[in-house]
Design a protein around this motif. Structure first.
Motif, PDB file in Angstrom:
ATOM      1  N   GLN A   1       0.857  -1.189   0.000  1.00 42.49           N
ATOM      2  CA  GLN A   1       0.000   0.000   0.000  1.00 42.49           C
ATOM      3  C   GLN A   1       0.886   1.229   0.000  1.00 42.49           C
ATOM      4  OE1 GLN A   1      -3.156   0.083   2.908  1.00 42.49           O
ATOM      5  NE2 GLN A   1      -3.451   2.298   2.732  1.00 42.49           N
TER       6      GLN A   1
ATOM      7  N   ALA B   1      -0.922   7.290  -3.609  1.00 43.26           N
ATOM      8  CA  ALA B   1      -1.190   7.311  -5.048  1.00 43.26           C
ATOM      9  C   ALA B   1      -0.382   8.422  -5.698  1.00 43.26           C
ATOM     10  CB  ALA B   1      -2.678   7.520  -5.298  1.00 43.26           C
TER      11      ALA B   1
ATOM     12  N   LYS C   1      -7.400   0.806  -6.243  1.00 48.97           N
ATOM     13  CA  LYS C   1      -7.688   1.824  -5.237  1.00 48.97           C
ATOM     14  C   LYS C   1      -7.899   1.198  -3.868  1.00 48.97           C
ATOM     15  CE  LYS C   1      -9.813   5.781  -7.590  1.00 48.97           C
ATOM     16  NZ  LYS C   1     -11.087   6.534  -7.786  1.00 48.97           N
TER      17      LYS C   1
ATOM     18  N   ASP D   1     -15.010   5.254  -2.785  1.00 47.90           N
ATOM     19  CA  ASP D   1     -15.126   6.700  -2.927  1.00 47.90           C
ATOM     20  C   ASP D   1     -16.276   7.294  -2.120  1.00 47.90           C
ATOM     21  OD1 ASP D   1     -12.955   6.794  -4.628  1.00 47.90           O
ATOM     22  OD2 ASP D   1     -14.174   6.551  -6.440  1.00 47.90           O
TER      23      ASP D   1
ATOM     24  N   ALA E   1     -11.657   9.882   0.958  1.00 50.40           N
ATOM     25  CA  ALA E   1     -10.634   9.319   0.081  1.00 50.40           C
ATOM     26  C   ALA E   1      -9.336   9.109   0.852  1.00 50.40           C
ATOM     27  CB  ALA E   1     -10.389  10.237  -1.106  1.00 50.40           C
TER      28      ALA E   1
ATOM     29  N   ILE F   1      -3.113   3.598  -2.885  1.00 48.23           N
ATOM     30  CA  ILE F   1      -3.406   2.498  -3.794  1.00 48.23           C
ATOM     31  C   ILE F   1      -2.728   1.236  -3.278  1.00 48.23           C
ATOM     32  CG2 ILE F   1      -3.713   3.912  -5.867  1.00 48.23           C
ATOM     33  CD1 ILE F   1      -0.825   3.178  -6.651  1.00 48.23           C
TER      34      ILE F   1
ATOM     35  N   LEU G   1      -9.660   3.046 -11.977  1.00 53.21           N
ATOM     36  CA  LEU G   1      -8.942   4.002 -11.152  1.00 53.21           C
ATOM     37  C   LEU G   1      -9.153   5.408 -11.678  1.00 53.21           C
ATOM     38  CD1 LEU G   1      -5.713   1.942 -10.663  1.00 53.21           C
ATOM     39  CD2 LEU G   1      -7.059   2.880  -8.812  1.00 53.21           C
TER      40      LEU G   1
END
Length: 333
Positions: free
Chosen positions: A86, A89, A122, A126, A130, A134, A333
């Motif tokens: 993880q 992003a 992701k 959503d 957020a 990612i 994504l």
């Protein structure tokens, strides 16, 4: 060069689906027929064990004997066959995300990044805050080539390669819906992936928010959880290896739950599912006492009629493959 192949997703399911998992020693398979929403009738399942992992001809003969050749297949990768990372992003267009992620994880992977096949997903959903993160899946190119080569040799049409984290997500989300858990409530699943390791996932809204592996050391599945080990019973140790190992699982789960509460305070944890083969009920009862949380068995047999019989060992190897039967299209994504 990196291999371009979808590593995970949730593509719309076929009416009939065959799922395989090859770990270099055994080939587990599950074939199911869709007969309702999130409901598959299991036509057959089993495990093939060639005498030698190097004897590909013998494996192909066994596949032919089990009538697994010449079909469309999905392949599941076990947690030991890939890394699940993880990361934040990167601020790039979606079409450049994999390339940027490759650069971003170069110091986090066990192989050179050029020797890995990557895919991205992701974190979370959503509909809540957020995360800006990612998941990156990194699987060795050699493994992906081996899987593709096995499918080609067996004249199978390889649909997609998926991973156990997402198969587990599919199973716990389906069971949560069946039990009436609201989408906005989180649920965790703890699944023993082998004798010494557990896979912990936390989901909400049908999506994966958190995942980690917990290494418990060899022999955990034979340990007398919550009871004195052999040394303790003889008065030789106040806290022997069995007790230490069992408490390690409790401690690591609690650390993850504490992190969850800090990271996602609005997503309250509804319950914890567990799966440990023949010892599932025992593990659920023990963790229920130790964690002070609602812990129940991750029992999806009502979603998969026909998944019964065979040995405990074979069912445990085949159990994660059920999650691939629930694949639908992954959001972009």
């Amino acid at each position: 060069m990196p291999i371009s192949l979808p590593l995970f997703g949730r593509r719309r399911g076929r009416v009939d689906r065959l799922v395989l998992a090859w770990d270099g020693q055994s080939l587990a398979f599950v074939q199911g027929h869709k007969n309702g929403v999130e409901r598959y009738h299991i036509r057959r399942f089993g495990v093939l064990r060639p005498a030698s992992s190097q004897d590909s001809a013998e494996l192909l003969r066994q596949m032919a004997g089990a009538e697994l050749q010449g079909q469309a297949v999905c392949v599941l990768l076990r947690p030991s066959q890939y890394q699940m990372l993880q990361v934040d992003a990167p601020a790039v267009p979606p079409e450049e995300l994999k390339k940027a992620a490759r650069w971003q994880i170069r110091e986090m992977v066990t192989l050179h990044v050029d020797d890995l096949t990557l895919d991205v997903l992701k974190v979370g959903d959503d509909r809540v805050r957020a995360s800006g993160s990612i998941f990156v899946v990194a699987a060795p190119n050699a493994l992906v080539r081996e899987v593709m080569g096995l499918a080609e040799a067996a004249r199978c049409d390889l649909d997609v390669i998926d991973i156990q984290d997402l198969a587990q997500r599919n199973l716990q989300a389906a069971l949560a819906r069946q039990l009436g858990v609201p989408d906005s409530r989180a649920h965790a699943a703890i699944v023993m992936t082998d004798d010494s390791r557990a896979l912990l996932t936390i989901c909400a809204y049908g999506e994966l928010f958190y995942t980690r592996r917990i290494d418990l050391g060899p022999g955990f599945m034979q340990a007398p959880w919550g009871a004195p080990g052999p040394d303790e019973a003889q008065g030789l140790s106040a806290a022997g290896p069995y007790e230490d190992r069992a408490q390690r699982l409790v401690i690591e789960i609690q650390r993850s739950l504490d992190l969850w509460d800090r990271t996602w305070p609005t997503l309250l944890l509804d319950r914890i599912f567990v799966q440990a083969g023949a010892r599932t009920g025992e593990l659920a009862a023990w963790l229920n006492r130790e964690l002070g949380q609602a812990v129940i068995e991750l029992d999806v047999t009502t979603l998969f009629p026909g998944f019964s019989g065979g040995s405990d060992a074979d069912r445990q190897l085949c159990w994660p493959l059920l999650g691939l039967l629930l694949r639908v299209e992954e959001r972009q994504l």
